[in-house]
Design a protein around this motif. Structure first.
Motif, mmCIF file in Angstrom:
data_model
loop_
_atom_site.group_PDB
_atom_site.id
_atom_site.type_symbol
_atom_site.label_atom_id
_atom_site.label_comp_id
_atom_site.label_asym_id
_atom_site.label_seq_id
_atom_site.Cartn_x
_atom_site.Cartn_y
_atom_site.Cartn_z
ATOM 1 N N ASP A 121 0.819 -1.208 0.000
ATOM 2 C CA ASP A 121 0.000 0.000 0.000
ATOM 3 C C ASP A 121 0.857 1.265 0.000
ATOM 4 O O ASP A 121 0.325 2.373 -0.054
ATOM 5 N N ALA A 176 0.792 -5.077 -19.247
ATOM 6 C CA ALA A 176 -0.207 -4.454 -18.374
ATOM 7 C C ALA A 176 0.225 -3.048 -17.962
ATOM 8 O O ALA A 176 -0.582 -2.106 -17.974
ATOM 9 N N VAL A 227 -1.789 0.442 -18.818
ATOM 10 C CA VAL A 227 -2.226 1.327 -17.733
ATOM 11 C C VAL A 227 -1.673 2.741 -17.936
ATOM 12 O O VAL A 227 -2.386 3.735 -17.754
ATOM 13 N N GLN A 284 -1.402 1.895 -6.812
ATOM 14 C CA GLN A 284 -2.358 0.935 -7.361
ATOM 15 C C GLN A 284 -1.674 -0.117 -8.221
ATOM 16 O O GLN A 284 -2.002 -1.306 -8.155
ATOM 17 N N LEU A 285 -0.704 0.326 -9.024
ATOM 18 C CA LEU A 285 -0.038 -0.619 -9.906
ATOM 19 C C LEU A 285 0.801 -1.612 -9.109
ATOM 20 O O LEU A 285 0.857 -2.799 -9.433
ATOM 21 N N ARG A 308 0.182 -2.475 -6.005
ATOM 22 C CA ARG A 308 -0.745 -3.319 -5.255
ATOM 23 C C ARG A 308 -1.282 -4.455 -6.115
ATOM 24 O O ARG A 308 -1.318 -5.611 -5.695
ATOM 25 N N ILE A 309 -1.701 -4.122 -7.339
ATOM 26 C CA ILE A 309 -2.268 -5.161 -8.194
ATOM 27 C C ILE A 309 -1.193 -6.135 -8.668
ATOM 28 O O ILE A 309 -1.452 -7.315 -8.899
ATOM 29 N N THR A 310 0.056 -5.647 -8.782
ATOM 30 C CA THR A 310 1.162 -6.521 -9.169
ATOM 31 C C THR A 310 1.484 -7.510 -8.063
ATOM 32 O O THR A 310 1.721 -8.695 -8.314
ATOM 33 N N LYS A 366 -0.481 -8.093 -5.065
ATOM 34 C CA LYS A 366 -1.618 -8.763 -4.424
ATOM 35 C C LYS A 366 -2.682 -9.256 -5.390
ATOM 36 O O LYS A 366 -3.519 -10.072 -5.023
ATOM 37 N N GLY A 367 -2.702 -8.725 -6.627
ATOM 38 C CA GLY A 367 -3.786 -9.030 -7.539
ATOM 39 C C GLY A 367 -4.966 -8.095 -7.281
ATOM 40 O O GLY A 367 -4.936 -7.290 -6.351
ATOM 41 N N PRO A 368 -6.050 -8.199 -8.073
ATOM 42 C CA PRO A 368 -7.155 -7.240 -7.959
ATOM 43 C C PRO A 368 -8.207 -7.555 -6.901
ATOM 44 O O PRO A 368 -9.100 -6.747 -6.660
ATOM 45 N N TYR A 369 -8.123 -8.724 -6.243
ATOM 46 C CA TYR A 369 -9.210 -9.144 -5.352
ATOM 47 C C TYR A 369 -8.853 -8.984 -3.876
ATOM 48 O O TYR A 369 -7.751 -9.345 -3.460
#
Length: 206
Positions: free
Chosen positions: A94, A166, A170, A189-190, A192-194, A196-199
């Motif tokens: 985060d 990706a 973005v 955000q990038l 985090r999604i890298t 942890k993934g989006p969920y």
């Protein structure tokens, strides 16, 4: 590149910046093929003789501008993952790592150029150059966080290319929408999604 910049006369730097800005504005308005050196010099409020002191033609201006911007990005991604060894990707997703911040901050400083050069069909080598930088960026990150191929769920090169594609998409989306979020937000955000993934919760069961 950095040493060159330090030695360059400030007046020369200003002239080159004016010509580069004029080029970007005119490509945005008319497309690269429809503009001339005369158009560029008029927009930059310089004469043609001044232009030819620095560049041989408009293609040379385009090529040098592309090289300078990509070198600037590369030089500003100067904090490697190893330089911040105390950073824990498993806990700190985060709060973006410095390299993620540098990526978006540098692009935001030259956002119009990036937007125009990435979307103009006559400048494919700018996209290719940025793609290579992003691939190296991703590769360095994955190599640092997990150097053991046996602990990856897919082949390393596949993962690098997947994330690089990706990241590029973005970045293009961010620029095309006039940067609705700050560089820090995008970097967070990038990352985090890298990591942890989006969920928030695994959607396919435990």
């Amino acid at each position: 590149m950095s040493n060159k910049k330090q030695k360059m006369d400030p007046r020369v730097m200003r002239t080159r910046q004016l010509l580069r800005d004029a080029l970007v504005e005119l490509i945005d308005e008319r497309g690269y093929e429809k503009i001339t050196v005369q158009d560029i010099t008029e927009r930059a409020t310089l004469n043609r003789a001044t232009f030819y002191l620095h560049y041989s033609d408009k293609l040379d201006l385009l090529y040098q501008s592309t090289k300078e911007i990509l070198n600037d990005l590369l030089n500003n991604l100067n904090v490697t993952f190893e330089d911040k060894v105390e950073f824990d990707f498993s806990k700190d997703a985060d709060e973006p790592h410095d390299t993620f911040m540098h990526l978006f901050e540098q692009i935001s400083l030259n956002s119009k150029l990036y937007k125009v050069f990435l979307t103009e069909k006559d400048i494919p080598y700018f996209f290719s150059g940025l793609k290579k930088i992003i691939i190296d960026f991703i590769s360095n990150g994955i190599n640092f966080t997990q150097p053991d191929d046996k602990k990856l769920t897919v082949p390393r090169e596949l993962a690098v290319r997947y994330f690089a594609a990706a990241f590029l998409e973005v970045i293009v989306w961010w620029l095309e929408n006039d940067m609705p979020y700050s560089p820090k937000f995008m970097a967070t955000q990038l990352m985090r999604i890298t990591v942890k993934g989006p969920y928030l919760e695994h959607p396919f069961g435990k």
